[in-house]
Design a protein around this motif. Structure first.
Motif, mmCIF file in Angstrom:
data_model
loop_
_atom_site.group_PDB
_atom_site.id
_atom_site.type_symbol
_atom_site.label_atom_id
_atom_site.label_comp_id
_atom_site.label_asym_id
_atom_site.label_seq_id
_atom_site.Cartn_x
_atom_site.Cartn_y
_atom_site.Cartn_z
ATOM 1 N N GLU A 41 0.859 -1.175 0.000
ATOM 2 C CA GLU A 41 0.000 0.000 0.000
ATOM 3 C C GLU A 41 0.898 1.228 0.000
ATOM 4 O O GLU A 41 1.749 1.371 0.883
ATOM 5 C CB GLU A 41 -0.915 0.020 1.223
ATOM 6 N N ASP A 42 0.729 2.079 -0.999
ATOM 7 C CA ASP A 42 1.656 3.187 -1.218
ATOM 8 C C ASP A 42 3.061 2.613 -1.367
ATOM 9 O O ASP A 42 3.286 1.811 -2.260
ATOM 10 C CB ASP A 42 1.550 4.217 -0.086
ATOM 11 N N ASP A 43 3.989 2.978 -0.507
ATOM 12 C CA ASP A 43 5.355 2.455 -0.656
ATOM 13 C C ASP A 43 5.740 1.532 0.502
ATOM 14 O O ASP A 43 6.916 1.313 0.769
ATOM 15 C CB ASP A 43 6.355 3.596 -0.779
ATOM 16 N N ALA A 44 4.739 0.960 1.195
ATOM 17 C CA ALA A 44 5.004 0.083 2.330
ATOM 18 C C ALA A 44 4.544 -1.340 2.036
ATOM 19 O O ALA A 44 3.562 -1.565 1.321
ATOM 20 C CB ALA A 44 4.324 0.607 3.588
ATOM 21 N N ILE A 45 5.253 -2.322 2.592
ATOM 22 C CA ILE A 45 4.891 -3.728 2.485
ATOM 23 C C ILE A 45 4.396 -4.194 3.851
ATOM 24 O O ILE A 45 5.097 -4.061 4.862
ATOM 25 C CB ILE A 45 6.091 -4.590 2.054
ATOM 26 N N TYR A 46 3.171 -4.741 3.870
ATOM 27 C CA TYR A 46 2.531 -5.168 5.108
ATOM 28 C C TYR A 46 2.476 -6.695 5.178
ATOM 29 O O TYR A 46 2.154 -7.367 4.193
ATOM 30 C CB TYR A 46 1.109 -4.618 5.192
ATOM 31 N N LEU A 47 2.761 -7.229 6.365
ATOM 32 C CA LEU A 47 2.744 -8.668 6.615
ATOM 33 C C LEU A 47 1.612 -9.012 7.576
ATOM 34 O O LEU A 47 1.458 -8.382 8.622
ATOM 35 C CB LEU A 47 4.081 -9.121 7.224
ATOM 36 N N THR A 48 0.820 -10.028 7.216
ATOM 37 C CA THR A 48 -0.220 -10.543 8.103
ATOM 38 C C THR A 48 -0.120 -12.062 8.142
ATOM 39 O O THR A 48 -0.015 -12.711 7.099
ATOM 40 C CB THR A 48 -1.625 -10.126 7.620
ATOM 41 N N GLY A 49 -0.124 -12.620 9.363
ATOM 42 C CA GLY A 49 -0.065 -14.069 9.508
ATOM 43 C C GLY A 49 0.603 -14.469 10.801
ATOM 44 O O GLY A 49 0.668 -13.695 11.761
ATOM 45 N N ASP A 50 1.097 -15.699 10.834
ATOM 46 C CA ASP A 50 1.766 -16.248 12.015
ATOM 47 C C ASP A 50 3.252 -16.358 11.734
ATOM 48 O O ASP A 50 3.671 -17.128 10.861
ATOM 49 C CB ASP A 50 1.203 -17.623 12.374
ATOM 50 N N ALA A 51 4.035 -15.575 12.452
ATOM 51 C CA ALA A 51 5.483 -15.568 12.251
ATOM 52 C C ALA A 51 6.130 -16.538 13.230
ATOM 53 O O ALA A 51 6.045 -16.362 14.450
ATOM 54 C CB ALA A 51 6.039 -14.161 12.455
ATOM 55 N N GLY A 52 6.765 -17.568 12.701
ATOM 56 C CA GLY A 52 7.444 -18.540 13.542
ATOM 57 C C GLY A 52 8.910 -18.163 13.730
ATOM 58 O O GLY A 52 9.659 -18.053 12.770
ATOM 59 N N LEU A 53 9.313 -17.945 14.982
ATOM 60 C CA LEU A 53 10.682 -17.548 15.292
ATOM 61 C C LEU A 53 11.312 -18.604 16.183
ATOM 62 O O LEU A 53 10.712 -19.034 17.166
ATOM 63 C CB LEU A 53 10.703 -16.183 16.004
ATOM 64 N N ASN A 54 12.524 -19.016 15.856
ATOM 65 C CA ASN A 54 13.225 -19.999 16.661
ATOM 66 C C ASN A 54 14.499 -19.402 17.224
ATOM 67 O O ASN A 54 15.322 -18.865 16.485
ATOM 68 C CB ASN A 54 13.573 -21.245 15.836
ATOM 69 N N LEU A 55 14.656 -19.497 18.536
ATOM 70 C CA LEU A 55 15.879 -19.006 19.162
ATOM 71 C C LEU A 55 16.926 -20.109 19.104
ATOM 72 O O LEU A 55 17.020 -20.954 19.989
ATOM 73 C CB LEU A 55 15.617 -18.591 20.617
ATOM 74 N N GLY A 56 17.702 -20.069 18.041
ATOM 75 C CA GLY A 56 18.745 -21.076 17.888
ATOM 76 C C GLY A 56 18.192 -22.483 17.776
ATOM 77 O O GLY A 56 18.838 -23.442 18.175
ATOM 78 N N ASP A 57 16.967 -22.634 17.219
ATOM 79 C CA ASP A 57 16.306 -23.935 17.079
ATOM 80 C C ASP A 57 16.073 -24.614 18.418
ATOM 81 O O ASP A 57 15.864 -25.816 18.492
ATOM 82 C CB ASP A 57 17.123 -24.875 16.168
ATOM 83 N N VAL A 58 16.105 -23.834 19.503
ATOM 84 C CA VAL A 58 15.901 -24.382 20.838
ATOM 85 C C VAL A 58 14.524 -24.027 21.369
ATOM 86 O O VAL A 58 13.769 -24.880 21.821
ATOM 87 C CB VAL A 58 16.984 -23.879 21.821
#
Length: 253
Positions: free
Chosen positions: A83-100
């Motif tokens: 939208e305009d000059d921005a990219i928007y993310l919607t969803g479930d972001a999976g983050l792993n701290l060192g795969d631990v």
């Protein structure tokens, strides 16, 4: 599908400047490496189709297999829209701290890139609390996720000596505090096992009319020491990992 190298990509270029072209069928492949490890993994990210979330239309981002890199894993199966000059993310972001320690959080219209942003301008921020079980330990994770615009580069040369012009940098930061409950001498007490700290910092480079060409992600954490109480947590006392995602091939229209 993956026959074009980064310096042999489609001759069809977007008609306007676009730092993340989201035309259906566009794809990017990345070589994913972890400092200290000899294995190079490969991620393939592509724009699959339109999808409606709420009342807005997004582009569905998919990967051919389970993603190895932070960037591709964050976008996998989620929606992006411009939208305009921005990219928007919607969803479930999976983050792993060192795969631990996996941290799964939901975002809605979280800005991951903005072309006109100034240096150090905050693009988006989200804070919340996640309740998560880890091998019998009830974890309470307080987090803040934010994106910040960094400097622009006239030129950027990749590890394979490919030159990219007009590159903009963005930083994603995850700050977390983790608490749990432990039993000592028959009493259950709440304890903070991770003091508030930036556990993940990812710097991403977006090239004009191509997309994300390089990402450097650092994951570090230091837990409190409860060994004197005879408590052994199912998480290493500390962790440190540096991951790089380098673009290999792409096709954008």
């Amino acid at each position: 599908m993956f026959s074009c190298s980064s310096d042999e990509s489609s001759n069809t270029s977007p008609s306007v400047i676009n730092y993340f072209p989201l035309t259906t069928g566009n794809y990017w492949t990345y070589d994913v490496t972890t400092v200290g490890q000899s294995i190079t993994n490969r991620d393939s990210l592509f724009v699959a189709n339109d999808t409606v979330i709420g009342t807005k239309t997004y582009k569905k981002m998919k990967t051919l297999t389970i993603a190895n890199g932070f960037f591709t894993n964050t976008l996998r199966n989620n929606g992006l829209r411009k939208e305009d000059d921005a990219i928007y993310l919607t969803g479930d972001a999976g983050l792993n701290l060192g795969d631990v320690l996996p941290i799964n959080l939901s975002v809605s219209d979280f800005i991951i890139f903005k072309e006109s942003a100034t240096v150090d301008q905050q693009l988006s921020t989200i804070s919340g609390t996640i309740n998560q079980d880890l091998q019998g330990y009830p974890l309470v994770i307080d987090y803040t996720l934010k994106t910040t615009a960094l400097e622009s580069l006239l030129n950027y040369t990749s590890e394979d000596n490919t030159l990219y012009t007009d590159v903009k940098k963005v930083k994603i930061t995850l700050n977390a505090k983790i608490s749990t409950s432990v039993t000592v001498a028959g009493f259950t007490i709440p304890v903070v096992i991770l003091n508030p700290q930036d556990v993940l910092v990812s710097t991403q480079y977006y090239a004009k009319n191509i997309g994300m060409v390089y990402s450097n992600t650092n994951i570090t954490y230091e837990l409190q020491d409860f060994s004197q109480y005879g408590i052994t947590l199912p998480i290493p006392q500390s962790g440190s990992q540096t991951q790089n995602e380098n673009i290999d091939t792409y096709l954008v229209n």
